[in-house]
Write an enzyme that holds these catalytic residues in place. Structure first.
Site, PDB file in Angstrom:
ATOM      1  N   SER A 150       0.844  -1.193   0.000  1.00  0.00           N
ATOM      2  CA  SER A 150       0.000   0.000   0.000  1.00  0.00           C
ATOM      3  C   SER A 150       0.872   1.233   0.000  1.00  0.00           C
ATOM      4  O   SER A 150       1.937   1.255   0.640  1.00  0.00           O
ATOM      5  CB  SER A 150      -0.897   0.014   1.250  1.00  0.00           C
ATOM      6  OG  SER A 150      -1.537   1.270   1.395  1.00  0.00           O
ATOM      7  N   TYR A 163      -2.500  -1.544  10.018  1.00  0.00           N
ATOM      8  CA  TYR A 163      -2.489  -2.023   8.634  1.00  0.00           C
ATOM      9  C   TYR A 163      -1.198  -1.612   7.933  1.00  0.00           C
ATOM     10  O   TYR A 163      -0.542  -2.439   7.279  1.00  0.00           O
ATOM     11  CB  TYR A 163      -3.699  -1.455   7.896  1.00  0.00           C
ATOM     12  CG  TYR A 163      -3.679  -1.659   6.399  1.00  0.00           C
ATOM     13  CD1 TYR A 163      -4.087  -2.858   5.832  1.00  0.00           C
ATOM     14  CD2 TYR A 163      -3.276  -0.634   5.542  1.00  0.00           C
ATOM     15  CE1 TYR A 163      -4.080  -3.043   4.453  1.00  0.00           C
ATOM     16  CE2 TYR A 163      -3.259  -0.806   4.170  1.00  0.00           C
ATOM     17  CZ  TYR A 163      -3.669  -2.016   3.628  1.00  0.00           C
ATOM     18  OH  TYR A 163      -3.647  -2.188   2.266  1.00  0.00           O
TER      19      TYR A 163
END
Length: 258
Positions: A150, A163
């Protein structure tokens, strides 16, 4: 639509391949000639739809079920893969592994519980680690491992801190694997999407949120699964045989110049 069959004769496994970015990757690899194993954890119907869509377009695919983030998940996945691959009549082995499956956690550091933290790392970090470990004997020389990270792993994003930590660990794994597997001609890279429009992202239904996230990209729009799938297909191909150990920004230029 691609005009090349750069993955002809190859076998690929995409974790979390039934929906969203994973589905886009499955469709792209299949269109370029790969036999694609579409992994799913819970949504069997979505996986079967993806397989059916690939077959309707003339490609080849099969579904593989394994819940990730639980004990024995890697062994369960590979047992299912071996079984379904044999049933398809294909030769044993793997050429492309895409670690796409993951979960998010919309919590700042003060609000993350130990159970939530452990769950995020079990799915996003532990599962791909052992999936890769069990894949090494199946992965053919000259193959490819691609992990989906990400952009938030390199941009401060406190709202999803656990995350982003889990993805940062995956990024580090890419570096070590690239060095270890280089002698076998296996490339290992990370592709890092930004704000991407998928059917499983409910926050994008809010017009204000859509506008703000679109504005973060220099292109003034959200990414699409196809945007990410195109990059993954190239990185996993022989055309990218001289690219390994890289973190590839696939955010659409989010926060450039800031």
């Amino acid at each position: 639509m691609t005009t090349t069959l750069r993955h002809h004769g190859r076998t690929a496994l995409v974790t979390g391949g039934s929906r969203g970015i994973g589905r886009g990757i499955c469709l792209r690899l299949a269109r370029e000639g790969a036999l694609v194993a579409v992994h799913y954890g819970h949504d069997r119907a979505a996986a079967e739809r993806t397989v059916k869509e690939i077959e309707t377009e003339g490609g080849r695919a099969f579904a593989v079920h394994a819940e990730l983030g639980v004990p024995g998940d890697a062994d369960t996945l590979w047992a299912a893969f071996d079984r379904e691959l044999a049933a398809s009549g294909a030769v044993p082995g793997l050429d492309v592994l895409v670690n796409n499956a993951g979960i998010t956690l919309p919590r700042t550091v003060a609000d993350v519980t130990e159970e939530e933290y452990d769950r995020v790392f079990a799915v996003n970090t532990r599962a791909p680690f052992f999936i890769i470990q069990r894949a090494l004997g199946r992965l053919r020389d000259g193959g490819s491992i691609v992990s989906i990270s990400s952009g938030a792993a390199r941009i401060a994003y406190p709202a999803i801190v656990a995350y982003t930590m889990s993805k940062g660990a995956l990024d580090t794994l890419t570096l070590s694997l690239a060095k270890e597997l280089g002698p076998r001609g296996i490339t290992v890279n990370t592709v890092a999407p930004g704000f991407t429009e998928t059917e499983i992202n409910p926050t994008l239904q809010n017009p204000q949120v859509r506008q703000a996230l679109s504005a973060a990209s220099v292109f003034g729009r959200l990414g699409t699964p196809a945007d990410i799938a195109d990059i993954v297909s190239f990185v996993a191909s022989d055309e990218a045989r001289w690219v390994t150990g890289q973190w590839i920004d696939a955010t659409g230029g989010v926060h450039l110049g800031l």
